[in-house]
Design a protein around this motif. Sequence first.
Motif, short mmCIF file in Angstrom:
data_model
loop_
_atom_site.label_atom_id
_atom_site.label_comp_id
_atom_site.label_asym_id
_atom_site.label_seq_id
_atom_site.Cartn_x
_atom_site.Cartn_y
_atom_site.Cartn_z
N THR A 244 0.83 -1.20 0.00
CA THR A 244 0.00 0.00 0.00
C THR A 244 0.87 1.26 0.00
OG1 THR A 244 -0.12 0.09 2.41
CG2 THR A 244 -1.78 -1.24 1.27
N ILE A 245 0.21 2.39 -0.19
CA ILE A 245 0.92 3.67 -0.16
C ILE A 245 1.47 3.95 1.24
CG2 ILE A 245 0.66 6.16 -0.52
CD1 ILE A 245 -1.48 5.58 -2.58
N GLY A 246 0.70 3.56 2.27
CA GLY A 246 1.18 3.73 3.63
C GLY A 246 2.46 2.97 3.90
N ASP A 247 2.57 1.75 3.34
CA ASP A 247 3.79 0.98 3.50
C ASP A 247 4.98 1.68 2.85
OD1 ASP A 247 2.33 -0.96 4.81
OD2 ASP A 247 1.92 -2.09 2.96
N ILE A 248 4.76 2.25 1.68
CA ILE A 248 5.83 2.98 1.00
C ILE A 248 6.27 4.18 1.84
CG2 ILE A 248 6.42 4.33 -1.04
CD1 ILE A 248 6.31 1.39 -1.61
N LEU A 249 5.30 4.89 2.42
CA LEU A 249 5.64 6.07 3.23
C LEU A 249 6.42 5.66 4.47
CD1 LEU A 249 2.36 8.17 2.92
CD2 LEU A 249 4.53 8.53 1.76
N TYR A 250 6.05 4.53 5.07
CA TYR A 250 6.81 4.04 6.23
C TYR A 250 8.24 3.69 5.83
CZ TYR A 250 3.14 3.82 9.76
OH TYR A 250 2.19 4.14 10.69
N GLN A 251 8.41 3.10 4.66
CA GLN A 251 9.76 2.79 4.19
C GLN A 251 10.56 4.06 3.93
OE1 GLN A 251 8.64 0.34 0.83
NE2 GLN A 251 9.07 -1.56 1.94
N VAL A 252 9.90 5.07 3.38
CA VAL A 252 10.58 6.35 3.13
C VAL A 252 11.00 6.98 4.46
CG1 VAL A 252 10.24 8.71 2.30
CG2 VAL A 252 9.44 6.78 0.93
N LEU A 253 10.11 6.96 5.46
CA LEU A 253 10.43 7.53 6.76
C LEU A 253 11.61 6.79 7.40
CD1 LEU A 253 9.84 9.44 9.11
CD2 LEU A 253 8.17 7.76 9.95
N ALA A 254 11.57 5.47 7.38
CA ALA A 254 12.67 4.70 7.97
C ALA A 254 13.99 4.96 7.26
CB ALA A 254 12.34 3.21 7.94
#
Length: 300
Positions: A131-141
């Motif tokens: 999902t898009i939320g998963d991508i954003l979490y990866q970007v944040l990490a």
Amino acid sequence: MNHSSPSTPADPSTPAPEPAAREQSRFVRDLRRTIAVIIVVAFSVAAIGGIIVMLGDIESEPTFQVIATTAVTGACSVAAFCGATLIGRRAQWFGSATILLAFITLLVSILFIWGDPYMWDDPIPGSTGLTIGDILYQVLASIVLVTAVASVSSLILLLVPRSRVVRIGLPITLCLLALGSCLVLVTIWMDGAWEHDWLTRLNGIVWILAALGVVVVPLTSLLLKAGAKPAGAGSAGAADEHETSAGSTRPRATPPASTLSPSSLDRLEAAARAEGLTADELIDRLLTAEPRTPSAGECR
């Protein structure tokens, strides 16, 4: 009777102070002061907000958001301060990049704290449930990891390679930090990367060696600086001992106290800025350098 005040003749061989170098030094000093003020104000405002909400209902969601914002602001302020220490030095581009990363990390973190990343649960076309939320979490990490490593690297780049150990250990430590960051980024962005046993082992070994370099290289630099002895000190002490044992009654000449002229100080500061160092660091490097064998022309 006319009394004329004595005038000091100007030495034509003495170079005039460089106005451009002084202006650059003043600009660097003002830039550091501005960055420090911004960091202090931002963290102070966040800390005051955290204290205010702690006096109310500490179990509410706004309290958690304010406290999390205070913590993130403090961490990003430290990272920005680490980058600001390189402003005006040879690696100031790396310091500017660290400050930019700290600012981006702060913005993305605040977006996650005050926003609702769970609403971005739409699957990405062509992916296996990502999902898009998963991508954003990866970007944040990824941003947090890179910012933390850049902050540590900024502090290591402050070291002056005055010895062979530091000259060799400094680039090796920086390379290990970069390699460890790449390995962690691989595990963040590749599904099932942690399932590879060799990758996990390699990741751990690299980070252990990087942590060893982060601790050993600065300590080695400090110890070598504290134990450094000016060249010729041993021979001078031996000569003094020889004179004492021989019972020489010849009085020793006390070296006259001398001070550098303002023009010499300006030239020294300009040379230090050209090397990306402070005046004290440049003098320390020159005094601890290996003695050079004079040429035949210089011996005459």
